[in-house]
Write an enzyme that holds these catalytic residues in place. Sequence first.
Site, PDB file in Angstrom:
ATOM      1  N   ASP A  90       0.929  -1.456  -0.511  1.00 42.61           N
ATOM      2  CA  ASP A  90       0.019   0.202  -0.237  1.00 42.61           C
ATOM      3  C   ASP A  90       0.782   1.416   0.349  1.00 42.61           C
ATOM      4  O   ASP A  90       0.512   2.068  -0.176  1.00 42.61           O
ATOM      5  CB  ASP A  90      -0.720   0.142   1.322  1.00 42.61           C
ATOM      6  CG  ASP A  90      -0.278  -0.252   2.137  1.00 42.61           C
ATOM      7  OD1 ASP A  90       0.999   0.276   2.588  1.00 42.61           O
ATOM      8  OD2 ASP A  90      -1.134  -0.726   3.585  1.00 42.61           O
ATOM      9  N   ASP A 160       5.908  -5.773   6.401  1.00 43.36           N
ATOM     10  CA  ASP A 160       4.422  -5.622   7.002  1.00 43.36           C
ATOM     11  C   ASP A 160       3.405  -6.353   5.764  1.00 43.36           C
ATOM     12  O   ASP A 160       2.884  -6.203   4.734  1.00 43.36           O
ATOM     13  CB  ASP A 160       4.607  -4.120   6.542  1.00 43.36           C
ATOM     14  CG  ASP A 160       2.999  -3.519   6.238  1.00 43.36           C
ATOM     15  OD1 ASP A 160       2.349  -4.160   7.742  1.00 43.36           O
ATOM     16  OD2 ASP A 160       2.830  -2.532   5.218  1.00 43.36           O
ATOM     17  N   THR A 162       0.957 -10.067   5.743  1.00 42.37           N
ATOM     18  CA  THR A 162      -0.517 -10.456   6.151  1.00 42.37           C
ATOM     19  C   THR A 162      -0.270 -11.816   6.523  1.00 42.37           C
ATOM     20  O   THR A 162      -0.770 -12.838   5.320  1.00 42.37           O
ATOM     21  CB  THR A 162      -1.643 -10.015   4.922  1.00 42.37           C
ATOM     22  OG1 THR A 162      -1.779 -10.743   3.558  1.00 42.37           O
ATOM     23  CG2 THR A 162      -1.525  -8.849   4.641  1.00 42.37           C
TER      24      THR A 162
END
Length: 303
Positions: A90, A160, A162
């Site tokens: 992101d 970072d 998931t």
Amino acid sequence: MAKQWHTEENESEYPGQRFQIEEDNLIYETKSQYQTIRVFDHVKFGRVLSLDGCVQGSTFDEFLYQEMLTYLPLCSTEDVSKVLVLGGGDGGVAREAAKDPRVKSVTVVDIDEKVVETCRKFIPSMAASFDNPKVTLIIENAKTYLKNQPDNSFNAVIIDLTDSPSKEDDSEPQFINSDLMRDIRRVLVNGGVLSQQDFAPYSNNRLLSKSVDVFKAATTNVCYGSVPVPCFPNGSIGICFGRVWKNGQEHVDLSCPVWKISEECAVNMGLRCYYDGYHTASCTLPLDFKIWWRELVEKGENY
């Protein structure tokens, strides 16, 4: 018209709980090779990004998570000239790391180009960081990338990704496991730092314990902070960060920043959450949780 709700349910991570936020307007939805990507608007949280049904951040409060995940480790050492971000498609962590005047390069390695494309188009407040000359974006599996990097390549690694140790048995997660942590240790310089998102205090101590045991494959000089993030389940998140020592196992108090950012300096850097006082405050834990954490770090599994 009936209200549309974004619902998160995960019996392994949050047993007996359901988290919902209203979807005012679905902006975009697609499936990549790896996951389902959704962007929607919310009356309070603004624009929201979710991956495989899990909220990753919102324009209302993402700075809380991004800044603390970045600056808890970066301010725990002196030299952070070369930063590696694993995941972070992101662009939020890259944006924050690039604000640090000590940082000369930020390498972001994310496997899913569609996440990057989606955020560039619909959440440019985060993804615009990929246009920063300090930032290099590499679309690749993070494990593969790490395997190909020489020893002592980076001063800081920010995870970072998931993935979490949510299995009911004692096996490690498929991605963030001890092998990955040992590779991170290898590519970090002596005295280098790393961080990862983790479970908030009291939210799931069993899985937090398993996660920290994996983290300790990189270093046992570990610290833990928490930060409020209203759009996340439980309204907060934990951050595990540490410093790697390769010439003997040295330990320093990571709750006290080495590189101090005053409130005035933080404002000048464009920060909205992190400053040196909050570094220490975020690591100040409720007493029984602090005792539990200390035993976990010193002795291992504590669940």
